[in-house]
Write an enzyme that holds these catalytic residues in place. Structure first.
Site, PDB file in Angstrom:
ATOM      1  CB  VAL A  27      -4.835  -0.202   8.125  1.00 30.16           C
ATOM      2  CG1 VAL A  27      -4.120  -0.596   6.850  1.00 30.16           C
ATOM      3  CG2 VAL A  27      -5.719   1.006   7.915  1.00 30.16           C
ATOM      4  CB  CYS A  28      -4.071  -5.779   8.898  1.00 26.79           C
ATOM      5  SG  CYS A  28      -5.425  -6.709   8.150  1.00 26.79           S
ATOM      6  NE  ARG A  29       0.114  -7.069   1.616  1.00 26.93           N
ATOM      7  CZ  ARG A  29       0.308  -6.052   0.801  1.00 26.93           C
ATOM      8  NH1 ARG A  29       0.451  -4.844   1.278  1.00 26.93           N
ATOM      9  NH2 ARG A  29       0.360  -6.216  -0.490  1.00 26.93           N
ATOM     10  CG  MET A  50      -1.431  -1.556   4.317  1.00 28.24           C
ATOM     11  SD  MET A  50      -1.543   0.201   3.906  1.00 28.24           S
ATOM     12  CE  MET A  50      -0.128   0.442   2.842  1.00 28.24           C
TER      13      MET A  50
END
Length: 194
Positions: free
Chosen positions: A71-73, A100
């Site tokens: 997961v990242c932005r 996210m």
């Protein structure tokens, strides 16, 4: 799940939320900076900043299996993390589709902390300010407008290469770093969640 144009397998927020709700959820590795992670993250996620993951990928790879969602932005850094872990024998890891941003848009739960500006917003502020100032000053000082041109070229390269040098530099600032990630604590956390 949806198919990405590259070899990376992606997971939609709805599919991930379903697995988490049913108790079959994968391990969640959030590769954003500690500062971004503190602002808001998926409950149960473990923060492994991309730089730390790259540096310690051999050691981390020993404590992971294919049941991991990165997961990242937005998905770009998670895709880079997937490629780094594939180099040490962990192919087939999945990336949260849209990161996210998509997770929050779907209304899924988020553990929130102190709010900060996202790196992307900081990049827009810095780049826009430099272009604005160099454009105005360029009316009075010949050649200064070329600074704005250089920023534009950098942003174009960032879009084409899916990397951002300015974002990487900004992530090193104390405001964005948050607490330092200790590899021993991180490995212990991964072992506890196994």
């Amino acid at each position: 799940m949806t198919a990405d144009a590259s070899r990376t397998s992606v997971f939609t927020p709805a599919a991930l939320q379903h697995l988490i709700t049913t108790g079959d959820g994968p391990r969640l590795l959030d590769v954003r900076t500690p500062g971004e992670f503190q602002t808001g993250h998926i409950p149960g996620a473990c923060n492994v900043p991309l730089d730390t993951l790259r540096e310690h990928r051999m050691e981390l790879g020993k404590h992971l299996d294919e049941n991991v969602v990165l997961v990242c932005r937005s998905g770009a850094r998670a895709t880079q993390a997937e490629k780094a872990l594939a180099e040490v024998g962990l192919p087939g890891l999945r990336v949260l589709d849209g990161g996210m941003a998509a997770w929050e848009s779907s209304g899924a739960p988020v553990d929130r902390g102190p709010q900060r500006w996202e790196l992307e917003r900081q990049v827009r502020l810095i780049a826009g300010s430099v272009v604005l100032v160099s454009g105005v000053v360029g009316f009075f000082v010949p050649g200064v407008h070329l600074i704005g041109t250089a920023i534009g070229a950098g942003l174009t390269f960032a879009a084409l290469s899916n990397t951002c040098a300015m974002g990487m530099m900004l992530s090193k600032l104390p405001y964005n770093r948050g607490p330092r990630t200790d590899i021993r604590t991180l490995v212990a956390s991964l072992q506890d969640r196994a």
